[in-house]
Write an enzyme that holds these catalytic residues in place. Structure first.
Site, PDB file in Angstrom:
ATOM      1  N   HIS A   1       0.827  -1.211   0.000  1.00  0.00           N
ATOM      2  CA  HIS A   1       0.000   0.000   0.000  1.00  0.00           C
ATOM      3  C   HIS A   1       0.862   1.263   0.000  1.00  0.00           C
ATOM      4  O   HIS A   1       0.391   2.348   0.298  1.00  0.00           O
ATOM      5  CB  HIS A   1      -0.969   0.011   1.191  1.00  0.00           C
ATOM      6  CG  HIS A   1      -2.106  -0.970   1.041  1.00  0.00           C
ATOM      7  ND1 HIS A   1      -2.983  -1.259   2.044  1.00  0.00           N
ATOM      8  CD2 HIS A   1      -2.503  -1.708  -0.025  1.00  0.00           C
ATOM      9  CE1 HIS A   1      -3.871  -2.157   1.604  1.00  0.00           C
ATOM     10  NE2 HIS A   1      -3.594  -2.451   0.370  1.00  0.00           N
TER      11      HIS A   1
ATOM     12  N   GLY B   1      -2.135  -9.100  12.517  1.00  0.00           N
ATOM     13  CA  GLY B   1      -2.628  -7.724  12.580  1.00  0.00           C
ATOM     14  C   GLY B   1      -3.467  -7.294  11.395  1.00  0.00           C
ATOM     15  O   GLY B   1      -3.657  -6.109  11.180  1.00  0.00           O
TER      16      GLY B   1
ATOM     17  N   SER C   1      -7.241  -7.919   9.495  1.00  0.00           N
ATOM     18  CA  SER C   1      -8.536  -8.583   9.516  1.00  0.00           C
ATOM     19  C   SER C   1      -8.913  -9.085   8.122  1.00  0.00           C
ATOM     20  O   SER C   1     -10.002  -9.606   7.917  1.00  0.00           O
ATOM     21  CB  SER C   1      -9.598  -7.631  10.062  1.00  0.00           C
ATOM     22  OG  SER C   1      -9.462  -6.362   9.457  1.00  0.00           O
TER      23      SER C   1
END
Ligand SMILES: [Zn+2]
Length: 258
Positions: free
Chosen positions: A127, A200, A202
């Protein structure tokens, strides 16, 4: 060790054994590994500024293009948190296991650069990262230092010294594609891995969220260290619930020292 509950202790041993027995261990991390460093997860409620603006409505390419002042105002508190953050024991544990040859790659959704600062070498920031900025006019890339201070202190929007157009942090916004080269490397490492450790995350943001399933379908073992359930829980070899900054160092110690 006595304080760690028996089930958790057993799962830590299982995870460490899986890591030791793997040849190509790939890690996927999300916001949850950086919350112990003081960087809020913008999907978790109750974190001040994050509640006033929906990131889906502000952290977009259109807002950046047409209302840069709105984007930069929103980004400011996150940038401040990131600048003040230090790697926590979870980041350090992953770096240790990479150094000892037990893990090969860290794929991260985080833009905070903390894996690299912790000492991990093979980090794929799918990202993007806040370390660099790119001019939306002439595409010149700049290091963030020098631009970040006047922005954080006075809210000054970073401008290109060459053409004076706006400088965009090299982070992936909503409506934007992932950086192609980094993403292909991530896909490649997942294709070749025989173990995936997810921590960490989801696993809600595509396409990154699809990586663990791709690994499992190819026969890789799967370790999850998370607070919340994910869609791949049923396929995991072991799931550890709790504080990553406590659990990962315990796993690393078992992996490295036996
Ligand atoms: Zn420029």
């Amino acid at each position: 060790m006595g304080k760690v509950a028996a089930t958790l202790q057993k799962n830590i041993t299982t995870a460490a054994t899986l890591i030791r027995n793997s040849n190509q261990g790939v890690v996927l991390t999300g916001a949850g590994i950086s919350t112990p460093s003081g960087i809020p997860d913008f999907r978790s409620a109750g974190s001040g500024l994050w509640n006033r603006f929906d990131p889906h409505e502000v952290a977009t390419l259109s807002v950046f293009r047409y209302q840069p002042e709105k984007f930069f105002a929103w980004m400011r508190s996150l940038a401040l948190d990131i600048l003040q953050a230090l790697p926590n024991p979870a980041h350090l544990a992953l770096a240790q296991m990479e150094k000892s040859g037990q893990l090969t790659t860290v794929i991260t959704q985080n833009i905070d650069g903390l894996h690299t600062r912790a000492g991990s070498k093979n980090v794929l920031e799918v990202h993007g990262s806040l370390q660099t900025l790119t001019c939306i006019g002439c595409y010149q890339q700049y290091d963030s230092s020098g631009f970040i201070e006047p922005y954080l202190e006075f809210g000054e929007i970073p401008r290109c010294p060459e053409c004076h157009d706006t400088l965009k942090p090299d982070v992936v916004l909503y409506e934007e594609q992932l950086p192609a080269r980094t993403w292909l490397k991530a896909r490649h490492s997942v294709t070749n891995c025989d173990l995936m450790l997810v921590t960490g995350s989801s696993l809600e943001v595509m396409p990154v969220a699809g990586l663990p399933m791709q690994a499992v379908e190819r026969g890789a073992r799967l370790i999850l260290i998370n607070d919340s359930p994910t869609y791949v829980d049923e396929r995991a070899d072991v799931i550890l619930r709790g504080n990553v900054a406590e659990i990962l160092p315990l796993i690393a110690a078992k992996v490295i020292d036996g």
